[in-house]
Design a protein around this motif. Structure first.
Motif, PDB file in Angstrom:
ATOM      1  N   PHE A 177       0.856  -1.183   0.000  1.00 28.22           N
ATOM      2  CA  PHE A 177       0.000   0.000   0.000  1.00 28.22           C
ATOM      3  C   PHE A 177       0.891   1.230   0.000  1.00 28.22           C
ATOM      4  O   PHE A 177       1.791   1.361   0.827  1.00 28.22           O
ATOM      5  N   TRP A 178       0.630   2.117  -0.953  1.00 30.19           N
ATOM      6  CA  TRP A 178       1.393   3.354  -1.063  1.00 30.19           C
ATOM      7  C   TRP A 178       0.496   4.517  -0.635  1.00 30.19           C
ATOM      8  O   TRP A 178      -0.576   4.723  -1.210  1.00 30.19           O
ATOM      9  N   ILE A 179       0.913   5.276   0.367  1.00 27.42           N
ATOM     10  CA  ILE A 179       0.111   6.390   0.870  1.00 27.42           C
ATOM     11  C   ILE A 179       0.068   7.511  -0.167  1.00 27.42           C
ATOM     12  O   ILE A 179       1.086   7.877  -0.752  1.00 27.42           O
ATOM     13  N   ALA A 180      -1.125   8.054  -0.386  1.00 25.08           N
ATOM     14  CA  ALA A 180      -1.311   9.124  -1.362  1.00 25.08           C
ATOM     15  C   ALA A 180      -0.796  10.456  -0.821  1.00 25.08           C
ATOM     16  O   ALA A 180      -0.466  10.597   0.364  1.00 25.08           O
ATOM     17  N   GLU A 181      -0.760  11.422  -1.698  1.00 25.36           N
ATOM     18  CA  GLU A 181      -0.295  12.755  -1.360  1.00 25.36           C
ATOM     19  C   GLU A 181      -1.129  13.354  -0.223  1.00 25.36           C
ATOM     20  O   GLU A 181      -2.303  13.035  -0.060  1.00 25.36           O
ATOM     21  N   ASP A 182      -0.508  14.252   0.542  1.00 19.85           N
ATOM     22  CA  ASP A 182      -1.150  14.829   1.727  1.00 19.85           C
ATOM     23  C   ASP A 182      -2.493  15.488   1.417  1.00 19.85           C
ATOM     24  O   ASP A 182      -3.433  15.405   2.214  1.00 19.85           O
ATOM     25  N   TYR A 183      -2.593  16.138   0.262  1.00 23.16           N
ATOM     26  CA  TYR A 183      -3.824  16.882  -0.011  1.00 23.16           C
ATOM     27  C   TYR A 183      -5.032  15.982  -0.265  1.00 23.16           C
ATOM     28  O   TYR A 183      -6.170  16.453  -0.290  1.00 23.16           O
ATOM     29  N   HIS A 184      -4.788  14.672  -0.422  1.00 25.19           N
ATOM     30  CA  HIS A 184      -5.902  13.737  -0.600  1.00 25.19           C
ATOM     31  C   HIS A 184      -6.451  13.228   0.736  1.00 25.19           C
ATOM     32  O   HIS A 184      -7.564  12.710   0.781  1.00 25.19           O
ATOM     33  N   GLN A 185      -5.677  13.367   1.802  1.00 23.01           N
ATOM     34  CA  GLN A 185      -6.072  12.799   3.089  1.00 23.01           C
ATOM     35  C   GLN A 185      -7.191  13.624   3.731  1.00 23.01           C
ATOM     36  O   GLN A 185      -7.142  14.860   3.730  1.00 23.01           O
ATOM     37  N   ASP A 186      -8.210  12.911   4.277  1.00 20.09           N
ATOM     38  CA  ASP A 186      -9.345  13.568   4.954  1.00 20.09           C
ATOM     39  C   ASP A 186     -10.013  14.602   4.052  1.00 20.09           C
ATOM     40  O   ASP A 186     -10.458  15.660   4.519  1.00 20.09           O
ATOM     41  N   TYR A 187     -10.102  14.296   2.785  1.00 19.26           N
ATOM     42  CA  TYR A 187     -10.593  15.284   1.820  1.00 19.26           C
ATOM     43  C   TYR A 187     -12.052  15.661   2.078  1.00 19.26           C
ATOM     44  O   TYR A 187     -12.407  16.839   2.041  1.00 19.26           O
ATOM     45  N   GLU A 188     -12.882  14.683   2.365  1.00 23.20           N
ATOM     46  CA  GLU A 188     -14.299  14.963   2.619  1.00 23.20           C
ATOM     47  C   GLU A 188     -14.471  15.837   3.856  1.00 23.20           C
ATOM     48  O   GLU A 188     -15.295  16.755   3.886  1.00 23.20           O
ATOM     49  N   LYS A 189     -13.649  15.569   4.850  1.00 27.67           N
ATOM     50  CA  LYS A 189     -13.728  16.316   6.110  1.00 27.67           C
ATOM     51  C   LYS A 189     -13.256  17.764   5.917  1.00 27.67           C
ATOM     52  O   LYS A 189     -13.835  18.709   6.475  1.00 27.67           O
ATOM     53  N   LYS A 190     -12.236  17.947   5.113  1.00 25.17           N
ATOM     54  CA  LYS A 190     -11.644  19.276   4.926  1.00 25.17           C
ATOM     55  C   LYS A 190     -12.379  20.111   3.874  1.00 25.17           C
ATOM     56  O   LYS A 190     -12.260  21.338   3.867  1.00 25.17           O
ATOM     57  N   HIS A 191     -13.097  19.440   2.974  1.00 26.01           N
ATOM     58  CA  HIS A 191     -13.765  20.161   1.880  1.00 26.01           C
ATOM     59  C   HIS A 191     -15.241  19.747   1.788  1.00 26.01           C
ATOM     60  O   HIS A 191     -15.679  19.222   0.756  1.00 26.01           O
ATOM     61  N   PRO A 192     -16.008  19.973   2.843  1.00 22.86           N
ATOM     62  CA  PRO A 192     -17.407  19.497   2.874  1.00 22.86           C
ATOM     63  C   PRO A 192     -18.311  20.112   1.814  1.00 22.86           C
ATOM     64  O   PRO A 192     -19.340  19.535   1.480  1.00 22.86           O
ATOM     65  N   TYR A 193     -17.928  21.275   1.276  1.00 25.25           N
ATOM     66  CA  TYR A 193     -18.781  21.940   0.299  1.00 25.25           C
ATOM     67  C   TYR A 193     -18.246  21.827  -1.131  1.00 25.25           C
ATOM     68  O   TYR A 193     -18.769  22.473  -2.038  1.00 25.25           O
ATOM     69  N   ASN A 194     -17.233  20.996  -1.289  1.00 23.21           N
ATOM     70  CA  ASN A 194     -16.735  20.725  -2.635  1.00 23.21           C
ATOM     71  C   ASN A 194     -17.840  20.050  -3.454  1.00 23.21           C
ATOM     72  O   ASN A 194     -18.568  19.194  -2.952  1.00 23.21           O
ATOM     73  N   ARG A 195     -17.991  20.442  -4.718  1.00 17.71           N
ATOM     74  CA  ARG A 195     -19.092  19.936  -5.543  1.00 17.71           C
ATOM     75  C   ARG A 195     -19.041  18.415  -5.678  1.00 17.71           C
ATOM     76  O   ARG A 195     -20.069  17.741  -5.606  1.00 17.71           O
ATOM     77  N   TYR A 196     -17.849  17.866  -5.870  1.00 21.15           N
ATOM     78  CA  TYR A 196     -17.722  16.413  -5.994  1.00 21.15           C
ATOM     79  C   TYR A 196     -18.122  15.732  -4.686  1.00 21.15           C
ATOM     80  O   TYR A 196     -18.828  14.716  -4.688  1.00 21.15           O
ATOM     81  N   ILE A 197     -17.671  16.281  -3.578  1.00 19.19           N
ATOM     82  CA  ILE A 197     -18.009  15.708  -2.271  1.00 19.19           C
ATOM     83  C   ILE A 197     -19.519  15.700  -2.070  1.00 19.19           C
ATOM     84  O   ILE A 197     -20.106  14.687  -1.650  1.00 19.19           O
ATOM     85  N   LEU A 198     -20.173  16.802  -2.390  1.00 14.59           N
ATOM     86  CA  LEU A 198     -21.619  16.904  -2.192  1.00 14.59           C
ATOM     87  C   LEU A 198     -22.398  15.961  -3.112  1.00 14.59           C
ATOM     88  O   LEU A 198     -23.405  15.369  -2.702  1.00 14.59           O
ATOM     89  N   ASN A 199     -21.917  15.812  -4.346  1.00 17.81           N
ATOM     90  CA  ASN A 199     -22.674  15.040  -5.342  1.00 17.81           C
ATOM     91  C   ASN A 199     -22.316  13.568  -5.423  1.00 17.81           C
ATOM     92  O   ASN A 199     -23.123  12.760  -5.906  1.00 17.81           O
ATOM     93  N   VAL A 200     -21.132  13.201  -4.954  1.00 18.29           N
ATOM     94  CA  VAL A 200     -20.692  11.807  -5.079  1.00 18.29           C
ATOM     95  C   VAL A 200     -20.365  11.173  -3.724  1.00 18.29           C
ATOM     96  O   VAL A 200     -20.878  10.106  -3.384  1.00 18.29           O
ATOM     97  N   SER A 201     -19.520  11.831  -2.953  1.00 20.71           N
ATOM     98  CA  SER A 201     -19.087  11.252  -1.671  1.00 20.71           C
ATOM     99  C   SER A 201     -20.226  11.187  -0.648  1.00 20.71           C
ATOM    100  O   SER A 201     -20.423  10.163   0.009  1.00 20.71           O
ATOM    101  N   VAL A 202     -20.954  12.279  -0.502  1.00 19.70           N
ATOM    102  CA  VAL A 202     -22.019  12.325   0.500  1.00 19.70           C
ATOM    103  C   VAL A 202     -23.105  11.277   0.241  1.00 19.70           C
ATOM    104  O   VAL A 202     -23.544  10.590   1.180  1.00 19.70           O
ATOM    105  N   PRO A 203     -23.573  11.094  -1.008  1.00 19.18           N
ATOM    106  CA  PRO A 203     -24.562  10.038  -1.255  1.00 19.18           C
ATOM    107  C   PRO A 203     -24.066   8.650  -0.885  1.00 19.18           C
ATOM    108  O   PRO A 203     -24.842   7.835  -0.370  1.00 19.18           O
ATOM    109  N   ARG A 204     -22.786   8.386  -1.097  1.00 22.30           N
ATOM    110  CA  ARG A 204     -22.245   7.080  -0.703  1.00 22.30           C
ATOM    111  C   ARG A 204     -22.163   6.968   0.819  1.00 22.30           C
ATOM    112  O   ARG A 204     -22.397   5.898   1.387  1.00 22.30           O
TER     113      ARG A 204
END
Length: 220
Positions: A177-204
């Motif tokens: 397992f290779w850890i991804a770049e820092d800006y990908h970590q906790d993305y949903e938590k840090k960017h709750p109003y991001n359009r992708y988060i609202l339309n894709v992550s939140v429904p899941r």
């Protein structure tokens, strides 16, 4: 006379060539089966590895699951070292966006993590989830030992029979397992109003909340 000698020469070459081709038809030696690598438990916590579309979504799902200490975005399942977001997105590294789930087996079992995995995705979608398409977004469950593989096989077979459809998730032996770049970590938590988060992550994430309400952490 020269023409006759030429014919004999050509005929000899053809015979030798045919013999060479027949020897080449020998079936290759079977490839050695890849053995899974098991990650040693630390401080009572075990690790499990999943891929299912964008790792932002999968990370958020397991981060909000009781018994999970942490979920980390990264890459796994490929053939190159030190994959990056850019290189994995070419589809040439073999890696999929994956998540490392660090969990307490006394609170949540590996079996339940598998249930959550299948319940929070479209299990029949090949090479992607939702709007994300490509081998880097394919669904994979990684196993570390025979016991885990048996559990995954049983869950996958049962789900396939239940919905009468083929399940897309691959079952692969865990290697690295290779850890991804820092800006990908906790993305949903840090960017709750991001359009992708609202339309894709939140429904899941809502699928987790609706199907396993007792397993969802209270959000502050």
């Amino acid at each position: 006379m020269k023409f006759q000698l030429y014919l004999i020469y050509v005929y000899t070459i053809l015979i030798v060539s045919c013999k060479g081709n027949s020897q080449d038809k020998t079936p290759p030696a079977p490839q050695k089966e890849i053995q899974p690598k098991e990650v040693i438990s630390k401080d009572g916590f075990k690790r499990a590895y999943f891929a299912s579309g964008c790792f932002w979504c999968v990370e958020a799902i397991y981060e909000n699951t009781k018994g999970v200490k942490e979920a980390i975005s990264g890459y796994s399942g490929g053939h190159t070292k030190n994959p990056t977001y850019e290189s994995s997105n070419t589809g040439r590294t073999g890696h999929a966006e994956a998540v490392e789930v660090i969990y307490n087996p006394k609170i949540i079992s590996f079996e339940k993590l598998i249930d959550i995995y299948f319940a929070t995705q479209n299990p029949t979608q090949v090479n992607g989830q939702g709007p994300d398409h490509g081998s880097q977004y394919r669904s994979i469950i990684f196993y570390q030992n025979k016991e885990q593989k048996d559990i995954i096989d049983q869950k996958k077979t049962a789900l396939s029979k239940k919905i009468n459809r083929k399940i897309a998730a691959e079952i692969l032996p865990f290697q690295k397992f290779w850890i991804a770049e820092d800006y990908h970590q906790d993305y949903e938590k840090k960017h709750p109003y991001n359009r992708y988060i609202l339309n894709v992550s939140v429904p899941r994430l809502k699928k987790l909340q609706n199907k396993f309400p007792d397993l969802v952490k209270k959000r502050h």
